[in-house]
Design a protein around this motif. Structure first.
Motif, PDB file in Angstrom:
ATOM      1  N   ALA A  63       0.840  -1.197   0.000  1.00  0.00           N
ATOM      2  CA  ALA A  63       0.000   0.000   0.000  1.00  0.00           C
ATOM      3  C   ALA A  63       0.876   1.248   0.000  1.00  0.00           C
ATOM      4  CB  ALA A  63      -0.912  -0.013   1.223  1.00  0.00           C
ATOM      5  N   VAL A  64       0.444   2.262  -0.739  1.00  0.00           N
ATOM      6  CA  VAL A  64       1.184   3.523  -0.768  1.00  0.00           C
ATOM      7  C   VAL A  64       1.160   4.118   0.647  1.00  0.00           C
ATOM      8  CG1 VAL A  64       1.290   5.839  -1.747  1.00  0.00           C
ATOM      9  CG2 VAL A  64       0.527   3.934  -3.147  1.00  0.00           C
ATOM     10  N   PRO A  65       2.305   4.524   1.174  1.00  0.00           N
ATOM     11  CA  PRO A  65       2.339   5.088   2.528  1.00  0.00           C
ATOM     12  C   PRO A  65       1.435   6.322   2.653  1.00  0.00           C
ATOM     13  CG  PRO A  65       4.562   4.614   1.764  1.00  0.00           C
ATOM     14  CD  PRO A  65       3.648   4.438   0.594  1.00  0.00           C
ATOM     15  N   ALA A  66       0.798   6.431   3.819  1.00  0.00           N
ATOM     16  CA  ALA A  66      -0.039   7.597   4.106  1.00  0.00           C
ATOM     17  C   ALA A  66       0.835   8.849   4.106  1.00  0.00           C
ATOM     18  CB  ALA A  66      -0.716   7.420   5.462  1.00  0.00           C
ATOM     19  N   ARG A  67       0.253   9.976   3.818  1.00  0.00           N
ATOM     20  CA  ARG A  67       0.947  11.273   3.816  1.00  0.00           C
ATOM     21  C   ARG A  67       2.147  11.300   2.865  1.00  0.00           C
ATOM     22  NH1 ARG A  67      -0.370  10.190   9.018  1.00  0.00           N
ATOM     23  NH2 ARG A  67       1.737   9.718   9.679  1.00  0.00           N
ATOM     24  N   SER A  68       1.967  10.636   1.714  1.00  0.00           N
ATOM     25  CA  SER A  68       3.040  10.653   0.712  1.00  0.00           C
ATOM     26  C   SER A  68       2.711  11.596  -0.436  1.00  0.00           C
ATOM     27  CB  SER A  68       3.294   9.245   0.165  1.00  0.00           C
ATOM     28  OG  SER A  68       2.166   8.781  -0.556  1.00  0.00           O
ATOM     29  N   GLY A  69       1.656  12.387  -0.265  1.00  0.00           N
ATOM     30  CA  GLY A  69       1.273  13.335  -1.299  1.00  0.00           C
ATOM     31  C   GLY A  69       0.041  12.886  -2.053  1.00  0.00           C
ATOM     32  N   GLU A  70      -0.283  13.640  -3.085  1.00  0.00           N
ATOM     33  CA  GLU A  70      -1.453  13.367  -3.917  1.00  0.00           C
ATOM     34  C   GLU A  70      -1.044  13.467  -5.373  1.00  0.00           C
ATOM     35  OE1 GLU A  70      -4.632  12.583  -2.990  1.00  0.00           O
ATOM     36  OE2 GLU A  70      -3.930  12.491  -0.915  1.00  0.00           O
ATOM     37  N   GLY A  71      -1.771  12.771  -6.230  1.00  0.00           N
ATOM     38  CA  GLY A  71      -1.560  12.876  -7.668  1.00  0.00           C
ATOM     39  C   GLY A  71      -0.358  12.087  -8.155  1.00  0.00           C
ATOM     40  N   ARG A  72       0.045  12.385  -9.366  1.00  0.00           N
ATOM     41  CA  ARG A  72       1.124  11.650 -10.039  1.00  0.00           C
ATOM     42  C   ARG A  72       2.447  11.904  -9.336  1.00  0.00           C
ATOM     43  NH1 ARG A  72       4.899  11.737 -14.009  1.00  0.00           N
ATOM     44  NH2 ARG A  72       4.814  10.041 -15.533  1.00  0.00           N
ATOM     45  N   ARG A  73       3.114  10.819  -8.906  1.00  0.00           N
ATOM     46  CA  ARG A  73       4.356  10.959  -8.145  1.00  0.00           C
ATOM     47  C   ARG A  73       5.064   9.624  -8.036  1.00  0.00           C
ATOM     48  NH1 ARG A  73       0.042  10.269  -5.038  1.00  0.00           N
ATOM     49  NH2 ARG A  73       0.153   9.163  -3.039  1.00  0.00           N
ATOM     50  N   ILE A  74       6.337   9.697  -7.667  1.00  0.00           N
ATOM     51  CA  ILE A  74       7.107   8.517  -7.275  1.00  0.00           C
ATOM     52  C   ILE A  74       7.232   8.591  -5.765  1.00  0.00           C
ATOM     53  CG2 ILE A  74       9.346   7.353  -7.413  1.00  0.00           C
ATOM     54  CD1 ILE A  74       9.727   8.718 -10.174  1.00  0.00           C
ATOM     55  N   VAL A  75       6.916   7.505  -5.094  1.00  0.00           N
ATOM     56  CA  VAL A  75       7.048   7.452  -3.636  1.00  0.00           C
ATOM     57  C   VAL A  75       8.169   6.480  -3.307  1.00  0.00           C
ATOM     58  CG1 VAL A  75       5.898   6.913  -1.448  1.00  0.00           C
ATOM     59  CG2 VAL A  75       4.596   7.969  -3.321  1.00  0.00           C
ATOM     60  N   TYR A  76       9.084   6.916  -2.436  1.00  0.00           N
ATOM     61  CA  TYR A  76      10.198   6.069  -2.014  1.00  0.00           C
ATOM     62  C   TYR A  76      10.182   5.965  -0.497  1.00  0.00           C
ATOM     63  CZ  TYR A  76      15.005   4.658  -0.926  1.00  0.00           C
ATOM     64  OH  TYR A  76      16.113   4.023  -0.417  1.00  0.00           O
ATOM     65  N   SER A  77      10.035   4.749   0.019  1.00  0.00           N
ATOM     66  CA  SER A  77      10.049   4.506   1.457  1.00  0.00           C
ATOM     67  C   SER A  77      11.433   4.038   1.886  1.00  0.00           C
ATOM     68  CB  SER A  77       9.014   3.441   1.834  1.00  0.00           C
ATOM     69  OG  SER A  77       9.205   3.018   3.179  1.00  0.00           O
ATOM     70  N   LEU A  78      12.052   4.826   2.776  1.00  0.00           N
ATOM     71  CA  LEU A  78      13.380   4.480   3.279  1.00  0.00           C
ATOM     72  C   LEU A  78      13.341   3.182   4.067  1.00  0.00           C
ATOM     73  CD1 LEU A  78      14.319   8.069   4.514  1.00  0.00           C
ATOM     74  CD2 LEU A  78      15.199   6.928   2.467  1.00  0.00           C
ATOM     75  N   GLY A  79      12.348   3.024   4.940  1.00  0.00           N
ATOM     76  CA  GLY A  79      12.260   1.842   5.798  1.00  0.00           C
ATOM     77  C   GLY A  79      11.890   0.576   5.054  1.00  0.00           C
ATOM     78  N   GLN A  80      10.959   0.686   4.124  1.00  0.00           N
ATOM     79  CA  GLN A  80      10.518  -0.493   3.373  1.00  0.00           C
ATOM     80  C   GLN A  80      11.421  -0.802   2.187  1.00  0.00           C
ATOM     81  OE1 GLN A  80       6.276  -0.975   2.517  1.00  0.00           O
ATOM     82  NE2 GLN A  80       5.858   0.765   3.860  1.00  0.00           N
ATOM     83  N   ARG A  81      12.305   0.146   1.840  1.00  0.00           N
ATOM     84  CA  ARG A  81      13.151  -0.013   0.655  1.00  0.00           C
ATOM     85  C   ARG A  81      12.286  -0.372  -0.547  1.00  0.00           C
ATOM     86  NH1 ARG A  81      18.781  -2.832   2.498  1.00  0.00           N
ATOM     87  NH2 ARG A  81      19.262  -1.324   4.124  1.00  0.00           N
ATOM     88  N   ARG A  82      11.286   0.462  -0.756  1.00  0.00           N
ATOM     89  CA  ARG A  82      10.277   0.195  -1.787  1.00  0.00           C
ATOM     90  C   ARG A  82       9.934   1.487  -2.511  1.00  0.00           C
ATOM     91  NH1 ARG A  82       6.500  -3.366  -3.439  1.00  0.00           N
ATOM     92  NH2 ARG A  82       7.234  -4.954  -2.012  1.00  0.00           N
ATOM     93  N   VAL A  83       9.604   1.351  -3.800  1.00  0.00           N
ATOM     94  CA  VAL A  83       9.190   2.463  -4.637  1.00  0.00           C
ATOM     95  C   VAL A  83       7.794   2.168  -5.177  1.00  0.00           C
ATOM     96  CG1 VAL A  83       9.641   3.622  -6.854  1.00  0.00           C
ATOM     97  CG2 VAL A  83      11.528   3.175  -5.278  1.00  0.00           C
ATOM     98  N   TRP A  84       6.973   3.218  -5.256  1.00  0.00           N
ATOM     99  CA  TRP A  84       5.666   3.147  -5.888  1.00  0.00           C
ATOM    100  C   TRP A  84       5.626   4.193  -6.989  1.00  0.00           C
ATOM    101  CZ3 TRP A  84       6.582   2.762  -0.758  1.00  0.00           C
ATOM    102  CH2 TRP A  84       5.997   1.708  -0.059  1.00  0.00           C
ATOM    103  N   LEU A  85       5.096   3.822  -8.136  1.00  0.00           N
ATOM    104  CA  LEU A  85       4.809   4.775  -9.198  1.00  0.00           C
ATOM    105  C   LEU A  85       3.306   4.999  -9.137  1.00  0.00           C
ATOM    106  CD1 LEU A  85       6.997   3.272 -12.078  1.00  0.00           C
ATOM    107  CD2 LEU A  85       7.648   4.873 -10.269  1.00  0.00           C
ATOM    108  N   VAL A  86       2.907   6.221  -8.781  1.00  0.00           N
ATOM    109  CA  VAL A  86       1.504   6.533  -8.506  1.00  0.00           C
ATOM    110  C   VAL A  86       0.972   7.462  -9.585  1.00  0.00           C
ATOM    111  CG1 VAL A  86      -0.111   7.473  -6.795  1.00  0.00           C
ATOM    112  CG2 VAL A  86       1.978   6.305  -6.029  1.00  0.00           C
TER     113      VAL A  86
END
Length: 193
Positions: free
Chosen positions: A69-92
């Protein structure tokens, strides 16, 4: 009094250096202007961005639904999300739907948490660890170290070299292609815990 003439080799060396500098400058400008980021037609069509499971090369089994799941409070709309702890990327996407999510292998220098923008892209090069990389998407600088998404040309996922400060966030080749296609210059990158 005779003026001393420069030897022919000095003229040739000077002209060659000037020509190389001009060609390098034009190549960089062409890479920025080209719709394919300077890859050229010979590289062939790039894969489209599509959903995938986490990269098997990352050494992890398929992620649990809550990890994807995309982390909460990662923004809105088209973006790349990178989680330091999960070592994971989402293309949103613009609709906040996940287009792709995968695990990554971070370097030794982490980007600051918060919102960044893709500032520069490079089709291929050599990482600070000496590994050939492609799909390089720069988005942050931390303590003088550039931080970028990329994938190793040889498919490797090397652990950071002890004592070497590296900002490369490595991923599989397929995931690197996806980030390259999605992360155009100016794309928002949201870095979270």
């Amino acid at each position: 009094m005779h003026a001393r003439r420069l030897p022919t080799w000095a003229w040739v060396t000077g002209l060659t250096a000037g020509a190389l500098a001009t060609v390098a400058t034009l190549a960089v400008q062409a890479g920025h202007a080209a719709p394919d980021g300077g890859r050229g037609a010979a590289a062939g069509p790039r894969p489209s961005v599509s959903p995938s499971s986490p990269s098997p090369a990352a050494g992890r089994s398929a992620a649990a639904p809550e990890a994807a799941a995309v982390p909460a409070r990662s923004g809105e709309g088209r973006r790349i999300v990178y989680s330091l702890g999960q070592r994971r990327v989402w293309l949103v996407g613009e609709d906040n739907g996940v287009r792709r999510s995968f695990t990554v292998w971070p370097g030794s220098v982490a980007p600051a948490k918060g919102t960044h923008l893709v500032s520069f892209r490079r089709a291929a090069g050599t990482g600070s660890d000496g590994v050939g990389v492609e799909n390089v998407v720069y988005f942050a600088v931390t303590s003088g170290v550039s931080v970028a998404f990329s994938n190793a040309v040889d498919g490797s996922s090397p652990a950071p070299v002890p004592g070497l400060r590296t900002g490369g966030i490595r991923m599989s080749a397929a995931d690197g292609d996806a980030v390259w296609g999605f992360g155009t210059q100016g794309t928002t990158v949201s870095v979270v815990d």
